[in-house]
Design a protein around this motif. Structure first.
Motif, short mmCIF file in Angstrom:
data_model
loop_
_atom_site.label_atom_id
_atom_site.label_comp_id
_atom_site.label_asym_id
_atom_site.label_seq_id
_atom_site.Cartn_x
_atom_site.Cartn_y
_atom_site.Cartn_z
N ARG A 432 1.20 -1.50 0.09
CA ARG A 432 -0.03 0.16 -0.32
C ARG A 432 0.99 1.53 0.18
NH1 ARG A 432 -4.90 2.42 -1.31
NH2 ARG A 432 -5.13 4.23 0.15
N ALA A 433 2.28 1.19 0.64
CA ALA A 433 2.95 2.27 0.74
C ALA A 433 3.45 2.84 -0.84
CB ALA A 433 3.62 2.34 1.73
N THR A 434 3.83 1.48 -1.29
CA THR A 434 4.52 1.64 -2.28
C THR A 434 3.80 2.07 -3.30
OG1 THR A 434 5.45 -0.20 -1.78
CG2 THR A 434 5.92 0.28 -3.92
N GLU A 435 2.24 1.78 -2.87
CA GLU A 435 1.27 2.65 -4.18
C GLU A 435 0.69 3.95 -3.86
OE1 GLU A 435 -3.09 0.45 -3.16
OE2 GLU A 435 -3.65 1.44 -4.85
N MET A 436 1.13 4.13 -3.08
CA MET A 436 0.42 5.74 -2.89
C MET A 436 1.64 6.35 -3.14
SD MET A 436 -2.73 5.39 -1.36
CE MET A 436 -2.43 7.86 -1.52
N LEU A 437 2.79 5.96 -2.62
CA LEU A 437 4.24 6.94 -3.05
C LEU A 437 4.00 6.85 -4.65
CD1 LEU A 437 7.04 5.72 -0.77
CD2 LEU A 437 6.09 7.88 -0.52
N GLU A 438 3.65 5.87 -5.04
CA GLU A 438 3.96 6.15 -6.48
C GLU A 438 2.63 7.88 -6.64
OE1 GLU A 438 3.84 2.63 -8.08
OE2 GLU A 438 5.96 2.70 -9.13
N ARG A 439 1.59 7.53 -6.44
CA ARG A 439 0.69 7.84 -6.69
C ARG A 439 1.12 9.48 -6.58
NH1 ARG A 439 -5.18 5.12 -5.11
NH2 ARG A 439 -6.51 6.95 -4.83
N VAL A 440 1.29 9.67 -4.84
CA VAL A 440 2.01 11.35 -5.39
C VAL A 440 2.65 11.56 -6.14
CG1 VAL A 440 1.06 10.77 -2.80
CG2 VAL A 440 3.36 10.48 -3.04
N GLY A 441 3.46 10.88 -7.03
CA GLY A 441 4.64 11.02 -8.37
C GLY A 441 5.82 10.71 -7.16
N ILE A 442 6.08 10.00 -6.48
CA ILE A 442 7.50 9.41 -5.55
C ILE A 442 7.16 8.04 -6.86
CG2 ILE A 442 9.59 9.05 -3.86
CD1 ILE A 442 7.62 11.06 -2.60
N ASP A 443 9.13 8.68 -7.39
CA ASP A 443 9.23 7.50 -8.16
C ASP A 443 9.50 6.40 -7.49
OD1 ASP A 443 9.88 6.36 -10.66
OD2 ASP A 443 12.28 6.64 -10.47
N ARG A 444 9.44 5.01 -7.76
CA ARG A 444 9.54 4.07 -7.28
C ARG A 444 11.42 3.85 -6.62
NH1 ARG A 444 6.91 -1.26 -6.42
NH2 ARG A 444 5.37 -0.74 -7.81
N ALA A 445 12.07 4.52 -7.20
CA ALA A 445 13.69 4.43 -7.03
C ALA A 445 13.78 5.28 -5.48
CB ALA A 445 13.99 4.56 -8.95
N ARG A 446 12.93 6.27 -5.05
CA ARG A 446 13.33 7.22 -5.12
C ARG A 446 12.27 6.45 -2.89
NH1 ARG A 446 17.72 9.14 -4.80
NH2 ARG A 446 16.92 10.90 -3.00
N HIS A 447 11.45 5.88 -3.31
CA HIS A 447 10.56 5.20 -2.14
C HIS A 447 11.84 5.18 -0.95
CE1 HIS A 447 7.11 4.57 -4.75
NE2 HIS A 447 7.60 5.19 -4.43
N ARG A 448 13.05 4.11 -1.68
CA ARG A 448 13.71 4.01 0.06
C ARG A 448 15.11 4.98 0.02
NH1 ARG A 448 11.70 -1.26 1.73
NH2 ARG A 448 10.02 -1.36 0.13
N ALA A 449 15.02 6.19 -0.45
CA ALA A 449 15.37 7.14 0.02
C ALA A 449 15.18 7.73 1.65
CB ALA A 449 15.60 8.74 -0.69
N TYR A 450 15.81 8.43 2.31
CA TYR A 450 15.85 9.05 3.42
C TYR A 450 15.51 10.89 3.53
CZ TYR A 450 17.96 5.19 5.75
OH TYR A 450 18.33 4.16 6.92
N PRO A 451 14.23 10.70 4.02
CA PRO A 451 14.50 12.23 3.87
C PRO A 451 15.12 14.30 3.93
CG PRO A 451 12.86 11.88 5.81
CD PRO A 451 14.05 10.56 5.74
N HIS A 452 15.93 13.44 4.22
CA HIS A 452 17.18 14.52 4.02
C HIS A 452 17.73 14.55 1.92
CE1 HIS A 452 19.76 11.20 5.67
NE2 HIS A 452 20.97 11.98 4.01
N GLU A 453 17.32 12.84 1.72
CA GLU A 453 17.99 12.67 0.54
C GLU A 453 17.11 13.46 -0.73
OE1 GLU A 453 20.63 9.03 1.27
OE2 GLU A 453 18.31 8.64 0.89
N LEU A 454 15.88 13.79 -0.37
CA LEU A 454 14.13 14.06 -1.06
C LEU A 454 14.44 15.96 -0.87
CD1 LEU A 454 11.66 11.52 0.04
CD2 LEU A 454 13.77 11.88 -1.90
N SER A 455 13.70 16.53 -1.87
CA SER A 455 14.14 18.22 -2.24
C SER A 455 12.91 18.18 -1.49
CB SER A 455 13.86 18.33 -3.69
OG SER A 455 12.44 17.65 -3.74
N GLY A 456 12.46 19.39 -1.24
CA GLY A 456 11.21 20.15 -0.57
C GLY A 456 10.10 19.39 -0.63
N GLY A 457 9.96 19.21 -2.45
CA GLY A 457 8.21 18.88 -2.81
C GLY A 457 8.79 18.11 -2.69
N MET A 458 9.42 16.89 -2.92
CA MET A 458 9.38 15.41 -3.09
C MET A 458 9.25 14.97 -1.42
SD MET A 458 9.73 13.28 -5.71
CE MET A 458 9.81 14.21 -6.47
#
Lengths: 574, 327
Positions: A432-458
């Protein structure tokens, strides 16, 4: 309750000060208190306490009471002098390195780090063994090892102070370094300097006693540590004298050390009020406890056709400055609708948001009114029941995407643990988490990223995924796009509206940005100083504002800077 | 990872180098003649100038400072820390005999004080401002203020002298017990020194753990964890995970304090580790031995710090090297 809790540090501080004052008085008036010479035999050995020898005598017939009283002089003198010397040295290094920077900063701070990395206790023993056992030498040896800690702490504060506007201004105007340091920098270090002094004194007293206990004390003067040294070396506990020989100096040392520790803690709590365990200042940005004491009659049923109804909600901040942050607020929200809650900073809209979720903490308090969601009054729910509503029925998209995510966990994990609340297995939650993250537009490759590795929008997208993962009825979005660039702002809001349609959510969009809200929502509620001043369908309110404040908000929007004027708020936090 | 570890490693190597220089410099800048630090104290009084000169040349102390320094490092590289005046044996041998006891004592105290300090500190932080928190805070601070040699003497008096439950001295029994019985005896003799040292360090860990968790509980991510419906356990997990980061580093950095504490605790209990060796070296003016012990302890503490630095990225993902930020 809060009043009582607040004084923990202050009370400890006073107790500590009292202990130190008593010890100092004993040291000063030692000749009046003791009738014998502490270093000369004045009676038969191993005497029991008597009127003449209040703590008896030791193996060579010295008066233990006189030793105890005179010992206070050594402990306090060495503790005080070492702390003065070490703190001043630390201050000098901190100011020179932190303020003058240049070529001295790097090497000087490296020396500080070197000194800090060495086992200081053993170093003191080695230095004392080589340099001798006098009182002044002990002071110098102890300060030579302890100065690095205050230097490190004060340095980081100098680095902060030198960037202050008025310091920069004074520099720009050509004020001399002496003047800037004397008037602007050093005064700012006072509190921290005092607390470092106290900490250093605490360690110095202990170190002196430890040195004396190891036989490295001043041989011509009896101190508490050397009393224990002789007691240990001559196996005092095999005699009956131990009680008067070991316990009094040990307790005396504990009293002085704990005195410094208590005062140090009180000072630390003053610089960091969080340690007190309650908020000392009411904050405009509210998140504080609710659950008023008064029993209320069960409210009338929720208005038909609404998913959320807020009725006469009143929230107050207790404490020194009492503020009514939300004052008699009522509105309704229909399923699938978007309600804009608009007002300037301090208008009470964030407090309202936290009250809706039952996330207020003291000193904030709901005084009256009710929040009806799906026919239940959220205010009557306690503990686990309230927890079960959050995330499943009503959820939050907070502002400040960076700090709202736990830096230690991947975003996927943080969405998944929310999903797991309503799912039987962790596999399903992960999916479900994978599904929702994709749905909000976060690429699958970035799902295992830590918050500091993502931009503000992400990060903001991840927070939205977290908020809607359990398909709540209502999503409260508190300034969800503040701090993002205009393009990203539009995308995030669009995403929110899209999800609203797909999942049938009702959304409350909280913002200070009237034009932005007007473009996004169905209905608008305008707040000022905790009250609703105007509300209605967006077409009406935005096109024909009746209240002057609404008009003002619409106009301000035209001159709106890219970044929101949030500084006044962040200044109040902590 | 490698570059970060390498940089840190070089930093600690620099500290160690400074400690080595300090060791070289101390007998030469301290008051008195370097020969005083090499001759047995009983003999130092009545040696003739000629004997003194011989001693100096024996130890190469009549050479120029650069030559001496060079010789010092050559000796170090060969694992030669000089001769113990008291034991008339190489310092390294004497140290090797003792190190295991101190490692056991300090290691045990580190584990126990961290465990209990964190448990108490976190429990306090959850109840911050309550009577339970105030009570725990006050008592831990009082215990922390008690010098370990005083705590040790008290415990020894109560448990060994009065109650006669535990042995007073040493680490090994005089009898020739073997196997399990020996292990039991060793453990029995470890209890009091271990408890004393643990109590001496507990307060530091407790205060850090408490302040750290209190800070984390104020963070926005904890609020978000509540908002998304996590129960108390879930919130606890979030906050404690982050609160452990400073606890871990400060605990290992504090190893220096613990090692110093071992010096006095071992003295109280006549526990035959490096601490007692330091005490004896001070009393008998066995300076080569004292310096060797200091060097060994300093190296151990620096190594522990280095390990802590290497472990840090495992705890805090923010310092882990990763791919570029996705904008």
């Amino acid at each position: 309750m809060t009043g009582k809790a607040s004084s923990t540090g202050r009370r400890l501080g006073w107790i500590g000060a009292a202990l130190l004052i008593v010890s100092a008085l004993v040291a000063i008036f030692a000749p009046l208190l003791a009738s014998h010479d502490p270093e000369a035999p004045s009676g038969a050995p191993y005497q029991s306490p008597s009127l003449e020898f209040r703590l008896g005598t030791n193996d060579v017939g010295q008066d233990l009471f006189a030793q105890l009283v005179y010992g206070a002089r050594i402990s306090l003198t060495i503790g005080f002098l070492s702390a003065v010397l070490a703190t001043l040295l630390g201050l000098a290094v901190a100011v020179v390195a932190g303020y003058f920077r240049g070529r001295v900063e790097g090497p000087l701070m490296r020396v500080v780090d070197l000194t800090l990395a060495l086992p200081f206790f053993v170093l003191v023993i080695v230095l004392a063994a080589f340099f001798g056992r006098g009182l002044l030498i002990t002071v110098v040896v102890i300060s030579a090892v302890l100065w690095a800690k205050p230097a490190r702490v004060l340095y980081s504060n100098v680095v902060k102070v030198r960037e202050y506007q008025h310091v920069l201004a004074a520099r720009a105007m050509g004020a001399s370094p002496q003047r800037i340091l004397g008037r602007h920098v050093v005064p700012r270090l006072t509190t921290l300097g005092v607390s470092q002094f106290v900490r250093t004194a605490n360690v110095a007293v202990f170190l002196e006693a430890a040195l004396a206990f190891l036989g490295l004390g001043d041989p011509t003067r009896i101190s508490w540590g050397s009393m224990l040294f002789f007691a240990n070396a001559r196996s005092a506990f095999l005699t009956d004298a131990w009680l008067y020989w070991i316990v009094p100096p040990g307790v005396a040392l504990t009293i002085v050390i704990v005195g410094f520790a208590f005062v140090g803690y009180a000072l630390e709590e003053r610089t960091d009020p969080r340690l007190a365990g309650r908020r000392t200042r009411p904050r405009t940005r509210a998140r504080s406890g609710d659950r008023s004491e008064t029993e209320r009659p069960s409210p009338a049923p929720q208005a038909p056709g609404t998913v959320l109804e807020v009725r006469n909600l009143t929230v107050r901040y207790g404490g020194e400055h009492e503020v009514c942050a939300v004052d008699d607020v009522s509105f309704t929200l229909a399923p699938g609708r978007t309600l804009g809650l608009v007002g300037e900073s301090g208008s009470g809209k964030s407090t309202l948001a936290f009250a809706l979720l039952g996330l207020l903490r003291p000193p904030a308090q709901v005084l009256a009114g009710s929040v009806l969601l799906a026919g239940r009054d959220l205010r009557t729910l306690r503990g686990p029941e309230a927890t079960r509503i959050r995330g499943r029925q009503i959820s939050l998209v907070p502002q400040g995407a960076m700090s709202a995510l736990n830096p230690a966990y991947t975003v996927h994990r943080q969405v998944s643990e929310a999903a797991a609340l309503t799912r039987p297995s962790s596999d399903e939650a992960d999916a479900r988490a994978t599904e929702m993250l994709e749905r909000v537009g976060i690429d699958r490759a970035r799902h295992r990223a830590y918050p500091h590795e993502l931009s503000g929008g992400m990060r903001q997208r991840a927070l939205i995924a977290m908020a809607v993962v359990n398909e709540p009825r209502v999503v409260v979005a508190d300034e969800p796009v503040t701090g993002l660039d205009v393009v990203t702002q539009g995308r995030i809001l669009h995403l929110l509206l899209e999800l609203r349609e797909q999942l049938g959510l009702a959304v409350i969009l909280i913002s200070h940005d009237m034009p932005l809200v007007a473009r996004t929502v169905d209905d608008i509620v305008v707040m000022q100083e905790g009250r609703i001043v105007e509300s209605g369908p967006v077409e009406t309110v935005a096109r024909t504002p009746r209240h002057p404040h609404t008009r003002a908000l619409l106009q301000v929007g035209e001159l709106r800077p890219l970044r929101a004027p949030e500084s006044d708020r962040s200044g109040v936090r902590r | 990872m490698l570059t970060r570890g390498l940089r840190r490693g070089l930093g600690y190597a620099a500290v160690l180098f400074v400690a080595l220089l300090l060791n070289f410099a101390l007998p030469r800048i301290a008051p008195g003649d370097p020969a005083d630090y090499l001759l047995p104290p009983e003999a130092a009084g009545d040696v003739t100038p000629q004997q003194r000169q011989e001693a100096l040349s024996d130890f190469g102390l009549d050479a120029s400072i650069p030559v001496q320094l060079q010789q010092y490092f050559v000796n170090l590289a060969q694992g030669d820390l000089g001769l113990s005046v008291r034991y008339a044996r190489p310092v390294t041998e004497v140290l090797a005999d003792r190190i295991a006891w101190t490692a056991m004592l300090v290691g045990g105290a580190l584990v126990l004080s961290t465990l209990f300090g964190v448990l108490l500190g976190f429990a306090s932080a959850w109840r911050r401002g309550s009577a339970a928190d105030t009570g725990t805070l006050t008592s831990v601070m009082v215990i922390d203020a008690m010098p370990p040699f005083f705590t040790g003497l008290l415990l020894m008096f109560v448990f060994s002298v009065q109650l006669d439950l535990l042995p007073v001295f040493g680490a090994l029994p005089a009898s020739g017990a073997t196997g399990v019985a020996l292990a039991g005896d060793v453990l029995e003799r470890l209890i009091l020194p271990l408890v004393t040292l643990t109590l001496g360090y507990l307060g530091t860990v407790y205060l850090v753990a408490r302040a750290s968790l209190i800070g984390e509980l104020e963070e926005d991510y904890v609020l978000m964890a509540r908002a998304k419906g996590l129960d108390a356990r879930g919130i606890r997990r979030h906050a404690q995970r982050n609160a452990l980061i400073p606890v871990t580093t400060i605990t290992l950095v504090g190893l220096g304090t613990l090692v110093g504490g071992a010096a006095v605790v071992e003295t109280v209990f006549s526990y035959p580790g490096l601490g007692l060796l330091i005490y004896d070296a001070v009393l008998t003016r066995d300076y080569p031995l004292l310096q060797g012990a200091f060097l060994l302890l300093a190296a151990g503490v620096l190594l522990a710090n280095f390990v802590a630095d290497l472990l840090y990225p495992l705890l805090d993902p923010r310092v882990r090297p990763t791919g570029a930020q996705v904008g």
